[in-house]
Design a protein around this motif. Structure first.
Motif, PDB file in Angstrom:
ATOM      1  N   ARG A   8      81.248  12.050 -47.723  1.00 34.74           N
ATOM      2  CA  ARG A   8      80.079  12.480 -48.490  1.00 34.74           C
ATOM      3  C   ARG A   8      79.171  13.375 -47.656  1.00 34.74           C
ATOM      4  O   ARG A   8      78.639  14.370 -48.153  1.00 34.74           O
ATOM      5  N   PHE A   9      78.988  13.012 -46.400  1.00 36.35           N
ATOM      6  CA  PHE A   9      78.149  13.784 -45.492  1.00 36.35           C
ATOM      7  C   PHE A   9      78.685  15.203 -45.347  1.00 36.35           C
ATOM      8  O   PHE A   9      77.943  16.192 -45.483  1.00 36.35           O
ATOM      9  N   GLN A  10      79.972  15.342 -45.105  1.00 36.09           N
ATOM     10  CA  GLN A  10      80.568  16.662 -44.933  1.00 36.09           C
ATOM     11  C   GLN A  10      80.463  17.492 -46.202  1.00 36.09           C
ATOM     12  O   GLN A  10      80.137  18.678 -46.147  1.00 36.09           O
ATOM     13  N   ARG A  11      80.713  16.888 -47.349  1.00 37.55           N
ATOM     14  CA  ARG A  11      80.644  17.631 -48.613  1.00 37.55           C
ATOM     15  C   ARG A  11      79.241  18.163 -48.867  1.00 37.55           C
ATOM     16  O   ARG A  11      79.063  19.297 -49.324  1.00 37.55           O
ATOM     17  N   LYS A  12      78.224  17.361 -48.573  1.00 37.38           N
ATOM     18  CA  LYS A  12      76.847  17.809 -48.780  1.00 37.38           C
ATOM     19  C   LYS A  12      76.502  18.985 -47.871  1.00 37.38           C
ATOM     20  O   LYS A  12      75.856  19.948 -48.299  1.00 37.38           O
ATOM     21  N   LEU A  13      76.934  18.927 -46.634  1.00 38.75           N
ATOM     22  CA  LEU A  13      76.622  19.994 -45.695  1.00 38.75           C
ATOM     23  C   LEU A  13      77.372  21.272 -46.038  1.00 38.75           C
ATOM     24  O   LEU A  13      76.822  22.379 -45.956  1.00 38.75           O
ATOM     25  N   ILE A  14      78.613  21.148 -46.429  1.00 34.29           N
ATOM     26  CA  ILE A  14      79.396  22.319 -46.815  1.00 34.29           C
ATOM     27  C   ILE A  14      78.786  22.967 -48.059  1.00 34.29           C
ATOM     28  O   ILE A  14      78.691  24.196 -48.156  1.00 34.29           O
ATOM     29  N   ARG A  15      78.312  22.129 -48.986  1.00 35.31           N
ATOM     30  CA  ARG A  15      77.653  22.662 -50.183  1.00 35.31           C
ATOM     31  C   ARG A  15      76.359  23.384 -49.812  1.00 35.31           C
ATOM     32  O   ARG A  15      76.039  24.445 -50.368  1.00 35.31           O
ATOM     33  N   ALA A  16      75.611  22.834 -48.866  1.00 37.25           N
ATOM     34  CA  ALA A  16      74.362  23.473 -48.420  1.00 37.25           C
ATOM     35  C   ALA A  16      74.648  24.830 -47.792  1.00 37.25           C
ATOM     36  O   ALA A  16      73.926  25.809 -48.038  1.00 37.25           O
ATOM     37  N   ALA A  17      75.707  24.920 -46.984  1.00 34.59           N
ATOM     38  CA  ALA A  17      76.066  26.193 -46.367  1.00 34.59           C
ATOM     39  C   ALA A  17      76.474  27.207 -47.430  1.00 34.59           C
ATOM     40  O   ALA A  17      76.110  28.391 -47.360  1.00 34.59           O
ATOM     41  N   HIS A  18      77.213  26.750 -48.424  1.00 33.68           N
ATOM     42  CA  HIS A  18      77.633  27.630 -49.514  1.00 33.68           C
ATOM     43  C   HIS A  18      76.423  28.128 -50.300  1.00 33.68           C
ATOM     44  O   HIS A  18      76.318  29.324 -50.622  1.00 33.68           O
ATOM     45  N   ASP A  19      75.473  27.234 -50.588  1.00 40.38           N
ATOM     46  CA  ASP A  19      74.282  27.613 -51.339  1.00 40.38           C
ATOM     47  C   ASP A  19      73.429  28.627 -50.588  1.00 40.38           C
ATOM     48  O   ASP A  19      72.778  29.477 -51.198  1.00 40.38           O
ATOM     49  N   ARG A  20      73.403  28.535 -49.277  1.00 41.40           N
ATOM     50  CA  ARG A  20      72.614  29.454 -48.458  1.00 41.40           C
ATOM     51  C   ARG A  20      73.376  30.735 -48.124  1.00 41.40           C
ATOM     52  O   ARG A  20      72.884  31.593 -47.407  1.00 41.40           O
ATOM     53  N   ARG A  21      74.588  30.852 -48.630  1.00 42.66           N
ATOM     54  CA  ARG A  21      75.424  32.051 -48.462  1.00 42.66           C
ATOM     55  C   ARG A  21      75.655  32.387 -46.989  1.00 42.66           C
ATOM     56  O   ARG A  21      75.545  33.545 -46.568  1.00 42.66           O
ATOM     57  N   VAL A  22      75.959  31.351 -46.195  1.00 40.52           N
ATOM     58  CA  VAL A  22      76.302  31.571 -44.794  1.00 40.52           C
ATOM     59  C   VAL A  22      77.796  31.293 -44.608  1.00 40.52           C
ATOM     60  O   VAL A  22      78.488  30.837 -45.525  1.00 40.52           O
ATOM     61  N   ASP A  23      78.274  31.573 -43.410  1.00 41.36           N
ATOM     62  CA  ASP A  23      79.711  31.436 -43.134  1.00 41.36           C
ATOM     63  C   ASP A  23      80.100  30.036 -42.672  1.00 41.36           C
ATOM     64  O   ASP A  23      81.286  29.676 -42.711  1.00 41.36           O
ATOM     65  N   GLY A  24      79.117  29.274 -42.212  1.00 39.52           N
ATOM     66  CA  GLY A  24      79.452  27.946 -41.718  1.00 39.52           C
ATOM     67  C   GLY A  24      78.214  27.143 -41.400  1.00 39.52           C
ATOM     68  O   GLY A  24      77.082  27.619 -41.528  1.00 39.52           O
ATOM     69  N   ILE A  25      78.446  25.912 -40.993  1.00 39.79           N
ATOM     70  CA  ILE A  25      77.348  25.008 -40.664  1.00 39.79           C
ATOM     71  C   ILE A  25      77.668  24.273 -39.375  1.00 39.79           C
ATOM     72  O   ILE A  25      78.812  23.876 -39.130  1.00 39.79           O
ATOM     73  N   VAL A  26      76.652  24.125 -38.529  1.00 38.73           N
ATOM     74  CA  VAL A  26      76.759  23.373 -37.275  1.00 38.73           C
ATOM     75  C   VAL A  26      75.807  22.193 -37.383  1.00 38.73           C
ATOM     76  O   VAL A  26      74.619  22.367 -37.700  1.00 38.73           O
ATOM     77  N   CYS A  27      76.307  20.991 -37.119  1.00 38.66           N
ATOM     78  CA  CYS A  27      75.486  19.794 -37.267  1.00 38.66           C
ATOM     79  C   CYS A  27      75.872  18.754 -36.231  1.00 38.66           C
ATOM     80  O   CYS A  27      76.781  18.953 -35.417  1.00 38.66           O
ATOM     81  N   GLY A  28      75.179  17.622 -36.287  1.00 37.02           N
ATOM     82  CA  GLY A  28      75.485  16.473 -35.440  1.00 37.02           C
ATOM     83  C   GLY A  28      75.458  15.234 -36.304  1.00 37.02           C
ATOM     84  O   GLY A  28      76.121  15.154 -37.318  1.00 37.02           O
ATOM     85  N   HIS A  29      74.692  14.221 -35.884  1.00 37.33           N
ATOM     86  CA  HIS A  29      74.329  13.036 -36.656  1.00 37.33           C
ATOM     87  C   HIS A  29      75.422  11.977 -36.737  1.00 37.33           C
ATOM     88  O   HIS A  29      75.148  10.795 -36.497  1.00 37.33           O
TER      89      HIS A  29
END
Length: 261
Positions: free
Chosen positions: A180-201
């Motif tokens: 669930r965590f990964q899906r939310k972050l990938i969706r956020a990156a898609h919504d912001r029209r970027v190429d990827g996301i870097v995270c921790g947590h």
């Protein structure tokens, strides 16, 4: 002699927790001189420090090293996490350090990466924060038992065991939290029209591609000793304990191919 790199992303060093790898993190920081350094949340564990102050000399050495590399031109960007969320509320002014919940990093090959800690996309952290704090307190008591057990095992010349991390990871996997965590972050990156996301947590170092989006988790400095390094051509390398565990090559023309080792 330090190695020049374009960017370093690291998260979840949890300075203040007894199992934090302060000595290893200090040695890592002394090895590199980056143009950009991203501290991707939970750099300081204020929860642990509040419950039981723990600040060995290596932590002071880490702060001194950050001041040193900043004085040599490194731009430091800090995205607070749930364990150092006090930085969000007090809005401190630290010379040479930019603090925000998220940044957009442009790589040398012109890809755009959303940089966040990730706790703001975690349902438990957003809606049941008290439960997270209780869980963290219980986890630290497990660590105390684990350390005491390992002290006895070393006296008996037996190998230490680390069941605390197994408990934490297994519980999250059983609850489906990672997915669930990964899906939310990938969706956020898609919504912001970027190429990827870097995270921790979630303390799990990984590079994976989901459609047009690259998901990168920098891992941690408790169970792992991991960080993401960007070279001057824009290629990305996920390091753990001094070796490359996954990579993303520099973008050539319109190619966005990723590879994982």
């Amino acid at each position: 002699m330090t190695v020049s790199v374009r960017s370093i992303f690291l998260s979840d060093s949890h300075l203040g927790q007894k199992l934090a790898r302060g000595d290893e993190l200090l040695a890592f920081l002394k090895e590199f001189q980056p143009d950009y350094l991203y501290l991707v949340g939970d750099f300081i564990d204020a929860w642990c420090l509040r419950w039981n102050w723990h600040w060995p000399p290596s932590y002071t050495g880490i702060i001194d090293r950050l001041i040193e590399i900043q004085s040599r031109g490194t731009m430091i960007r800090y995205t607070p996490g749930n364990h150092d969320s006090f930085l969000r509320h007090s809005l401190p002014k630290i010379s040479g350090v930019a603090i925000a919940d998220e940044f957009i990093h442009e790589t040398a090959d012109h890809r755009h990466l959303l940089v966040v800690h990730g706790d703001l996309f975690d349902s438990i952290e957003r809606h049941w924060k008290w439960l997270s704090r209780v869980g963290s307190f219980a986890f630290n008591r497990v660590i105390d038992v684990n350390l005491a057990l390992n002290f006895v095992l070393r006296k008996c010349r037996r190998r230490p065991v680390y069941f605390s991390f197994w408990i934490k990871r297994t519980s999250k996997q059983m609850l489906g939290a990672f997915g669930r965590f990964q899906r939310k972050l990938i969706r956020a990156a898609h919504d912001r029209r970027v190429d990827g996301i870097v995270c921790g947590h979630v303390h799990f170092p990984q590079i994976r591609r989901e459609g047009s989006i690259v998901y990168i988790n920098t891992g941690d400095w408790l169970e792992n000793a991991s960080a993401l390094i960007e070279q001057f051509d824009g290629s990305l390398e996920l390091m753990n304990h001094g070796r490359i565990i996954a990579s993303l090559p520099a973008q050539r023309c319109s190619t966005n191919a990723a590879s994982a080792n």
